[in-house]
Scaffold this motif. Sequence first.
Motif, PDB file in Angstrom:
ATOM      1  N   ILE A  51      30.691  46.570  40.492  1.00  0.00           N
ATOM      2  CA  ILE A  51      31.092  45.257  39.996  1.00  0.00           C
ATOM      3  C   ILE A  51      31.799  44.533  41.134  1.00  0.00           C
ATOM      4  O   ILE A  51      32.582  45.130  41.866  1.00  0.00           O
ATOM      5  CB  ILE A  51      32.041  45.396  38.785  1.00  0.00           C
ATOM      6  N   ASP A  52      31.530  43.246  41.288  1.00  0.00           N
ATOM      7  CA  ASP A  52      32.182  42.461  42.322  1.00  0.00           C
ATOM      8  C   ASP A  52      33.674  42.351  42.010  1.00  0.00           C
ATOM      9  O   ASP A  52      34.066  41.758  41.002  1.00  0.00           O
ATOM     10  CB  ASP A  52      31.550  41.074  42.404  1.00  0.00           C
ATOM     11  N   LEU A  53      34.509  42.936  42.859  1.00  0.00           N
ATOM     12  CA  LEU A  53      35.948  42.953  42.630  1.00  0.00           C
ATOM     13  C   LEU A  53      36.681  41.910  43.457  1.00  0.00           C
ATOM     14  O   LEU A  53      37.896  41.963  43.589  1.00  0.00           O
ATOM     15  CB  LEU A  53      36.495  44.353  42.957  1.00  0.00           C
ATOM     16  N   ASP A  54      35.951  40.949  44.002  1.00  0.00           N
ATOM     17  CA  ASP A  54      36.550  39.953  44.880  1.00  0.00           C
ATOM     18  C   ASP A  54      36.886  38.671  44.117  1.00  0.00           C
ATOM     19  O   ASP A  54      36.517  37.571  44.511  1.00  0.00           O
ATOM     20  CB  ASP A  54      35.594  39.663  46.036  1.00  0.00           C
ATOM     21  N   HIS A  55      37.573  38.818  42.984  1.00  0.00           N
ATOM     22  CA  HIS A  55      38.016  37.666  42.212  1.00  0.00           C
ATOM     23  C   HIS A  55      39.222  38.075  41.391  1.00  0.00           C
ATOM     24  O   HIS A  55      39.575  39.251  41.312  1.00  0.00           O
ATOM     25  CB  HIS A  55      36.898  37.120  41.306  1.00  0.00           C
ATOM     26  N   THR A  56      39.861  37.107  40.779  1.00  0.00           N
ATOM     27  CA  THR A  56      41.037  37.412  39.970  1.00  0.00           C
ATOM     28  C   THR A  56      40.619  38.112  38.683  1.00  0.00           C
ATOM     29  O   THR A  56      39.503  37.944  38.199  1.00  0.00           O
ATOM     30  CB  THR A  56      41.803  36.119  39.617  1.00  0.00           C
ATOM     31  N   GLY A  57      41.526  38.878  38.127  1.00  0.00           N
ATOM     32  CA  GLY A  57      41.235  39.623  36.907  1.00  0.00           C
ATOM     33  C   GLY A  57      41.268  38.734  35.674  1.00  0.00           C
ATOM     34  O   GLY A  57      41.791  37.615  35.685  1.00  0.00           O
ATOM     35  N   HIS A  58      40.708  39.258  34.598  1.00  0.00           N
ATOM     36  CA  HIS A  58      40.731  38.560  33.316  1.00  0.00           C
ATOM     37  C   HIS A  58      41.811  39.193  32.461  1.00  0.00           C
ATOM     38  O   HIS A  58      41.964  40.413  32.443  1.00  0.00           O
ATOM     39  CB  HIS A  58      39.373  38.668  32.619  1.00  0.00           C
ATOM     40  N   TYR A  59      42.550  38.372  31.757  1.00  0.00           N
ATOM     41  CA  TYR A  59      43.669  38.859  30.955  1.00  0.00           C
ATOM     42  C   TYR A  59      43.535  38.431  29.511  1.00  0.00           C
ATOM     43  O   TYR A  59      42.964  37.386  29.211  1.00  0.00           O
ATOM     44  CB  TYR A  59      44.996  38.342  31.517  1.00  0.00           C
TER      45      TYR A  59
END
Length: 60
Positions: free
Chosen positions: A14-22
């Motif tokens: 999974i592309d981990l180069d972004h902010t997380g979802h909360y």
Amino acid sequence: MTVTRTHAALAAPIDLDHTGHYVHWGVVQISVANLVVIGLMVLVFAAAVLLPFPKGRGRR
């Protein structure tokens, strides 16, 4: 620079180069990834409690 097969195999699925979802519940804020891990832990615990233990042979 080209990506070798070794680097491609070690890359995250999974592309981990972004902010997380909360998820927000009032004052409670938890990331979706942590929520998924907690859910899986609850499922494994429930399965461990509900599944029968193997029975011993000829033991009274």
